[in-house]
Motif scaffolding. Structure first.
Motif, PDB file in Angstrom:
ATOM      1  N   GLY A 204      40.055  37.182  21.694  1.00 51.04           N
ATOM      2  CA  GLY A 204      39.477  37.558  20.403  1.00 51.04           C
ATOM      3  C   GLY A 204      38.828  38.925  20.478  1.00 51.04           C
ATOM      4  N   ALA A 205      37.535  38.968  20.181  1.00 50.49           N
ATOM      5  CA  ALA A 205      36.810  40.242  20.179  1.00 50.49           C
ATOM      6  C   ALA A 205      36.768  40.874  21.557  1.00 50.49           C
ATOM      7  CB  ALA A 205      35.390  40.038  19.649  1.00 50.49           C
ATOM      8  N   GLY A 206      37.025  40.090  22.586  1.00 46.74           N
ATOM      9  CA  GLY A 206      36.996  40.619  23.948  1.00 46.74           C
ATOM     10  C   GLY A 206      38.345  41.080  24.454  1.00 46.74           C
ATOM     11  N   GLU A 207      39.318  41.242  23.540  1.00 50.17           N
ATOM     12  CA  GLU A 207      40.668  41.602  23.970  1.00 50.17           C
ATOM     13  C   GLU A 207      40.717  42.937  24.713  1.00 50.17           C
ATOM     14  OE1 GLU A 207      43.414  42.343  20.840  1.00 50.17           O
ATOM     15  OE2 GLU A 207      41.953  43.350  19.567  1.00 50.17           O
ATOM     16  N   GLY A 208      39.748  43.809  24.448  1.00 48.09           N
ATOM     17  CA  GLY A 208      39.723  45.112  25.100  1.00 48.09           C
ATOM     18  C   GLY A 208      39.434  45.037  26.590  1.00 48.09           C
ATOM     19  N   LEU A 209      39.060  43.854  27.093  1.00 51.86           N
ATOM     20  CA  LEU A 209      38.825  43.698  28.532  1.00 51.86           C
ATOM     21  C   LEU A 209      40.107  43.892  29.332  1.00 51.86           C
ATOM     22  CD1 LEU A 209      36.485  40.570  28.553  1.00 51.86           C
ATOM     23  CD2 LEU A 209      35.857  42.878  29.257  1.00 51.86           C
ATOM     24  N   LEU A 210      41.243  43.562  28.723  1.00 58.01           N
ATOM     25  CA  LEU A 210      42.522  43.701  29.402  1.00 58.01           C
ATOM     26  C   LEU A 210      43.122  45.048  29.046  1.00 58.01           C
ATOM     27  CD1 LEU A 210      43.987  40.110  28.995  1.00 58.01           C
ATOM     28  CD2 LEU A 210      43.623  41.299  31.150  1.00 58.01           C
ATOM     29  N   ASP A 211      43.126  45.930  30.026  1.00 65.37           N
ATOM     30  CA  ASP A 211      43.540  47.310  29.803  1.00 65.37           C
ATOM     31  C   ASP A 211      44.957  47.523  30.341  1.00 65.37           C
ATOM     32  OD1 ASP A 211      43.244  49.961  29.039  1.00 65.37           O
ATOM     33  OD2 ASP A 211      42.435  50.560  30.982  1.00 65.37           O
ATOM     34  N   THR A 212      45.824  48.107  29.527  1.00 64.86           N
ATOM     35  CA  THR A 212      47.185  48.428  29.952  1.00 64.86           C
ATOM     36  C   THR A 212      47.214  49.791  30.633  1.00 64.86           C
ATOM     37  OG1 THR A 212      48.133  47.193  28.094  1.00 64.86           O
ATOM     38  CG2 THR A 212      49.571  48.771  29.208  1.00 64.86           C
ATOM     39  N   VAL A 213      47.824  49.850  31.799  1.00 64.63           N
ATOM     40  CA  VAL A 213      48.067  51.126  32.474  1.00 64.63           C
ATOM     41  C   VAL A 213      49.565  51.388  32.343  1.00 64.63           C
ATOM     42  CG1 VAL A 213      47.896  52.420  34.621  1.00 64.63           C
ATOM     43  CG2 VAL A 213      46.158  50.709  34.054  1.00 64.63           C
ATOM     44  N   ARG A 214      49.925  52.278  31.456  1.00 66.40           N
ATOM     45  CA  ARG A 214      51.325  52.466  31.070  1.00 66.40           C
ATOM     46  C   ARG A 214      52.221  52.736  32.282  1.00 66.40           C
ATOM     47  NH1 ARG A 214      53.376  53.204  26.210  1.00 66.40           N
ATOM     48  NH2 ARG A 214      51.297  53.541  25.326  1.00 66.40           N
ATOM     49  N   GLY A 215      53.309  51.984  32.336  1.00 66.45           N
ATOM     50  CA  GLY A 215      54.282  52.159  33.403  1.00 66.45           C
ATOM     51  C   GLY A 215      53.897  51.530  34.729  1.00 66.45           C
ATOM     52  N   VAL A 216      52.704  50.921  34.787  1.00 60.42           N
ATOM     53  CA  VAL A 216      52.249  50.339  36.056  1.00 60.42           C
ATOM     54  C   VAL A 216      51.931  48.856  35.895  1.00 60.42           C
ATOM     55  CG1 VAL A 216      50.595  50.490  37.947  1.00 60.42           C
ATOM     56  CG2 VAL A 216      51.296  52.567  36.750  1.00 60.42           C
ATOM     57  N   GLY A 217      50.900  48.543  35.128  1.00 60.88           N
ATOM     58  CA  GLY A 217      50.488  47.152  34.990  1.00 60.88           C
ATOM     59  C   GLY A 217      49.221  47.025  34.175  1.00 60.88           C
ATOM     60  N   TYR A 218      48.266  46.233  34.691  1.00 64.19           N
ATOM     61  CA  TYR A 218      47.055  45.927  33.928  1.00 64.19           C
ATOM     62  C   TYR A 218      45.823  45.928  34.836  1.00 64.19           C
ATOM     63  CZ  TYR A 218      50.448  44.316  30.488  1.00 64.19           C
ATOM     64  OH  TYR A 218      51.490  44.256  29.611  1.00 64.19           O
ATOM     65  N   ARG A 219      44.662  46.022  34.188  1.00 63.16           N
ATOM     66  CA  ARG A 219      43.400  45.897  34.910  1.00 63.16           C
ATOM     67  C   ARG A 219      42.366  45.295  33.988  1.00 63.16           C
ATOM     68  NH1 ARG A 219      42.008  52.355  35.206  1.00 63.16           N
ATOM     69  NH2 ARG A 219      41.938  52.712  32.962  1.00 63.16           N
ATOM     70  N   LEU A 220      41.303  44.734  34.579  1.00 63.98           N
ATOM     71  CA  LEU A 220      40.164  44.262  33.805  1.00 63.98           C
ATOM     72  C   LEU A 220      39.213  45.429  33.616  1.00 63.98           C
ATOM     73  CD1 LEU A 220      39.169  40.694  35.056  1.00 63.98           C
ATOM     74  CD2 LEU A 220      39.938  41.352  32.773  1.00 63.98           C
ATOM     75  N   LYS A 221      38.944  45.752  32.389  1.00 59.62           N
ATOM     76  CA  LYS A 221      38.074  46.895  32.065  1.00 59.62           C
ATOM     77  C   LYS A 221      36.675  46.365  31.790  1.00 59.62           C
ATOM     78  CE  LYS A 221      37.997  50.935  28.999  1.00 59.62           C
ATOM     79  NZ  LYS A 221      38.657  51.556  27.817  1.00 59.62           N
ATOM     80  N   VAL A 222      35.853  46.332  32.832  1.00 55.76           N
ATOM     81  CA  VAL A 222      34.479  45.814  32.688  1.00 55.76           C
ATOM     82  C   VAL A 222      33.499  46.871  33.143  1.00 55.76           C
ATOM     83  CG1 VAL A 222      35.193  43.419  32.994  1.00 55.76           C
ATOM     84  CG2 VAL A 222      34.508  44.750  34.975  1.00 55.76           C
ATOM     85  N   THR A 223      32.278  46.790  32.615  1.00 52.68           N
ATOM     86  CA  THR A 223      31.227  47.758  32.986  1.00 52.68           C
ATOM     87  C   THR A 223      30.065  47.012  33.629  1.00 52.68           C
ATOM     88  OG1 THR A 223      30.253  47.534  30.774  1.00 52.68           O
ATOM     89  CG2 THR A 223      31.847  49.336  31.143  1.00 52.68           C
TER      90      THR A 223
END
Length: 223
Positions: A204-223
């Motif tokens: 939901g509102a937390g969808e931005g936690l999953l960050d796409t790295v184009r051409g590579v994969g994904y990461r968790l975007k947390v602070t």
């Protein structure tokens, strides 16, 4: 639960080892090639690797060299070749034990236990992982976001667990696919994209936690 990575290209032998290890309370992952073994080693973080010497793509010695360059993971080598030079080379690169085929599965299990004891009772990484607002319990397949339980599939939990082990680190689609282990055999890397899409929807509102790295994969975007 302690995870053992079985690297064996003979499916019947791999299945027998898996059955015996699971009866003793171990969790298992299986790889049939050297390349897959390295992917699963990074994704599943096993406590020990049972490593066949003769493998497609990368042989067991090369797999052991690459693992040993980064880790002290206990390795038991399995081989049909009994020449002393193989034994010495295998142990020289850091293998903890060496078993020659044909072997008794019970003997292999006993050696697994012995090597783990010598390694100080090494076990799998903690099953409960925290990454920003996420709490991932990989053992019970439960995930919370900001304290609220999410209804996720087993595959979605495994993907999150891999990402949550190193928040901010980029995981390739191949690594994430490997994390699925035996849940979804015969699939390709597009399966990962589909799971990530579903996770974002459930966040939901937390969808931005999953960050796409184009051409590579994904990461968790947390602070």
């Amino acid at each position: 639960m302690t995870t053992i990575l079985i690297v064996e290209d003979e499916a019947r032998l791999a299945q027998i080892l898996e059955d015996y290890l699971r009866r003793e309370g171990f969790q298992t992952e299986r790889a049939a090639t050297g390349t897959r073994a390295l992917q699963l080693w990074r994704a599943a973080r096993p406590a020990l690797m049972l490593l066949d010497l003769m493998l497609p793509e990368l042989d067991g010695l090369e797999v052991a060299r690459r693992v040993r360059a980064e880790s002290d993971l206990p390795i038991i080598m399995l081989t049909a070749r009994d020449e002393e030079v193989d034994r010495l080379v295998g142990l020289g690169i850091g293998a903890d034990d060496y078993v020659v085929k044909p072997y008794s599965p019970r003997e292999v299990v006993a050696r697994v236990k012995a090597v783990l004891r010598r390694a100080g009772g090494q076990i799998s990484p903690p099953s409960v992982l925290h990454a920003g607002p996420l709490r991932v319990d990989a053992a019970s397949y439960q995930v919370q976001l900001d304290g609220q339980a999410l209804d996720l599939t087993a595959a979605e939990v495994r993907l999150l667990a891999l990402l949550a082990r190193e928040p901010g680190a980029v995981r390739t689609r191949a690594e994430l696919l490997a994390a699925l282990g035996g849940l979804e055999r015969g699939t390709d890397e597009r399966t990962v994209d589909a799971h990530v899409k579903n996770l974002r929807r459930k966040f939901g509102a937390g969808e931005g936690l999953l960050d796409t790295v184009r051409g590579v994969g994904y990461r968790l975007k947390v602070t």
